[in-house]
Design a protein around this motif. Structure first.
Motif, PDB file in Angstrom:
ATOM      1  N   ARG A  53       0.846  -1.185   0.000  1.00  0.00           N
ATOM      2  CA  ARG A  53       0.000   0.000   0.000  1.00  0.00           C
ATOM      3  C   ARG A  53       0.886   1.241   0.000  1.00  0.00           C
ATOM      4  O   ARG A  53       1.690   1.429   0.904  1.00  0.00           O
ATOM      5  CB  ARG A  53      -0.889   0.014   1.234  1.00  0.00           C
ATOM      6  CG  ARG A  53      -1.848   1.173   1.204  1.00  0.00           C
ATOM      7  CD  ARG A  53      -2.949   0.974   2.175  1.00  0.00           C
ATOM      8  NE  ARG A  53      -3.888   2.071   1.996  1.00  0.00           N
ATOM      9  CZ  ARG A  53      -4.711   2.487   2.924  1.00  0.00           C
ATOM     10  NH1 ARG A  53      -4.714   1.890   4.083  1.00  0.00           N
ATOM     11  NH2 ARG A  53      -5.516   3.467   2.711  1.00  0.00           N
ATOM     12  N   ARG A  97      -6.140   7.710  -3.303  1.00  0.00           N
ATOM     13  CA  ARG A  97      -7.075   6.845  -2.583  1.00  0.00           C
ATOM     14  C   ARG A  97      -8.189   6.429  -3.517  1.00  0.00           C
ATOM     15  O   ARG A  97      -8.594   7.162  -4.406  1.00  0.00           O
ATOM     16  CB  ARG A  97      -7.675   7.603  -1.402  1.00  0.00           C
ATOM     17  CG  ARG A  97      -6.657   7.881  -0.334  1.00  0.00           C
ATOM     18  CD  ARG A  97      -7.261   8.618   0.812  1.00  0.00           C
ATOM     19  NE  ARG A  97      -8.388   7.865   1.330  1.00  0.00           N
ATOM     20  CZ  ARG A  97      -9.260   8.351   2.202  1.00  0.00           C
ATOM     21  NH1 ARG A  97      -9.133   9.571   2.628  1.00  0.00           N
ATOM     22  NH2 ARG A  97     -10.248   7.611   2.643  1.00  0.00           N
ATOM     23  N   ARG A  98      -8.697   5.230  -3.295  1.00  0.00           N
ATOM     24  CA  ARG A  98      -9.846   4.765  -4.065  1.00  0.00           C
ATOM     25  C   ARG A  98     -11.089   5.454  -3.541  1.00  0.00           C
ATOM     26  O   ARG A  98     -11.233   5.660  -2.336  1.00  0.00           O
ATOM     27  CB  ARG A  98      -9.991   3.264  -3.913  1.00  0.00           C
ATOM     28  CG  ARG A  98      -8.877   2.492  -4.584  1.00  0.00           C
ATOM     29  CD  ARG A  98      -9.037   1.016  -4.429  1.00  0.00           C
ATOM     30  NE  ARG A  98     -10.371   0.600  -4.832  1.00  0.00           N
ATOM     31  CZ  ARG A  98     -10.920  -0.552  -4.533  1.00  0.00           C
ATOM     32  NH1 ARG A  98     -10.246  -1.430  -3.825  1.00  0.00           N
ATOM     33  NH2 ARG A  98     -12.121  -0.862  -4.930  1.00  0.00           N
ATOM     34  N   PRO A  99     -12.025   5.801  -4.431  1.00  0.00           N
ATOM     35  CA  PRO A  99     -13.261   6.417  -3.952  1.00  0.00           C
ATOM     36  C   PRO A  99     -14.094   5.406  -3.166  1.00  0.00           C
ATOM     37  O   PRO A  99     -14.045   4.201  -3.419  1.00  0.00           O
ATOM     38  CB  PRO A  99     -13.976   6.840  -5.235  1.00  0.00           C
ATOM     39  CG  PRO A  99     -13.316   6.100  -6.335  1.00  0.00           C
ATOM     40  CD  PRO A  99     -11.960   5.715  -5.866  1.00  0.00           C
ATOM     41  N   SER A 100     -14.844   5.909  -2.227  1.00  0.00           N
ATOM     42  CA  SER A 100     -15.675   5.028  -1.413  1.00  0.00           C
ATOM     43  C   SER A 100     -16.849   4.497  -2.232  1.00  0.00           C
ATOM     44  O   SER A 100     -17.172   5.016  -3.302  1.00  0.00           O
ATOM     45  CB  SER A 100     -16.191   5.777  -0.190  1.00  0.00           C
ATOM     46  OG  SER A 100     -17.081   6.788  -0.595  1.00  0.00           O
ATOM     47  N   ARG A 101     -17.506   3.495  -1.705  1.00  0.00           N
ATOM     48  CA  ARG A 101     -18.634   2.879  -2.408  1.00  0.00           C
ATOM     49  C   ARG A 101     -19.763   3.889  -2.617  1.00  0.00           C
ATOM     50  O   ARG A 101     -20.381   3.941  -3.676  1.00  0.00           O
ATOM     51  CB  ARG A 101     -19.138   1.685  -1.608  1.00  0.00           C
ATOM     52  CG  ARG A 101     -20.285   0.966  -2.292  1.00  0.00           C
ATOM     53  CD  ARG A 101     -20.760  -0.205  -1.503  1.00  0.00           C
ATOM     54  NE  ARG A 101     -19.694  -1.196  -1.431  1.00  0.00           N
ATOM     55  CZ  ARG A 101     -19.697  -2.220  -0.618  1.00  0.00           C
ATOM     56  NH1 ARG A 101     -20.698  -2.407   0.201  1.00  0.00           N
ATOM     57  NH2 ARG A 101     -18.705  -3.080  -0.607  1.00  0.00           N
ATOM     58  N   SER A 102     -20.033   4.715  -1.615  1.00  0.00           N
ATOM     59  CA  SER A 102     -21.123   5.689  -1.746  1.00  0.00           C
ATOM     60  C   SER A 102     -20.808   6.717  -2.831  1.00  0.00           C
ATOM     61  O   SER A 102     -21.703   7.147  -3.557  1.00  0.00           O
ATOM     62  CB  SER A 102     -21.376   6.386  -0.408  1.00  0.00           C
ATOM     63  OG  SER A 102     -20.218   7.061   0.024  1.00  0.00           O
ATOM     64  N   THR A 103     -19.549   7.104  -2.966  1.00  0.00           N
ATOM     65  CA  THR A 103     -19.165   8.044  -4.019  1.00  0.00           C
ATOM     66  C   THR A 103     -19.408   7.438  -5.389  1.00  0.00           C
ATOM     67  O   THR A 103     -19.932   8.108  -6.298  1.00  0.00           O
ATOM     68  CB  THR A 103     -17.678   8.433  -3.874  1.00  0.00           C
ATOM     69  OG1 THR A 103     -17.463   8.968  -2.572  1.00  0.00           O
ATOM     70  CG2 THR A 103     -17.276   9.438  -4.922  1.00  0.00           C
TER      71      THR A 103
END
Length: 92
Positions: A49, A55-61
């Motif tokens: 890492r 950063r990867r976007p969150s699921r809600s995004t």
């Protein structure tokens, strides 16, 4: 950037004065520093890492972006249908 000896001495004096003046504050700062150091150690020890990568976007995004894309596509499709229908209905 390295601190000069005078700056280090002044910072040490300020630290000692604050620790003598308010022991609770000194204890809280020490606890905070330990937690930060522990978190940095854990971050360094994690394999695979990157420390400061994207950063990867969150699921809600992702859900919100897909929803907006779907809504925009539906609106564009409806507008195209309306304009074609109006153009077909005009007499020549």
């Amino acid at each position: 950037m390295a601190w000069s000896q005078d700056e280090e001495r002044m910072l040490a004096q300020i630290e000692n004065h604050l620790a003598d003046e308010d022991p609770r504050l000194a204890a809280r700062l020490e606890s905070f520093n330990e937690r930060v150091e522990r978190r940095e150690t854990q971050r360094r020890d994690r394999p695979g890492r990157p420390e400061r990568g994207r950063r990867r976007p969150s699921r809600s995004t992702i859900i919100i972006l897909v929803s907006w894309l779907l809504i925009a596509t539906l609106i564009a499709t409806l507008l195209i249908m309306v304009f074609r229908h109006d153009a077909a209905a005009l007499p020549m």
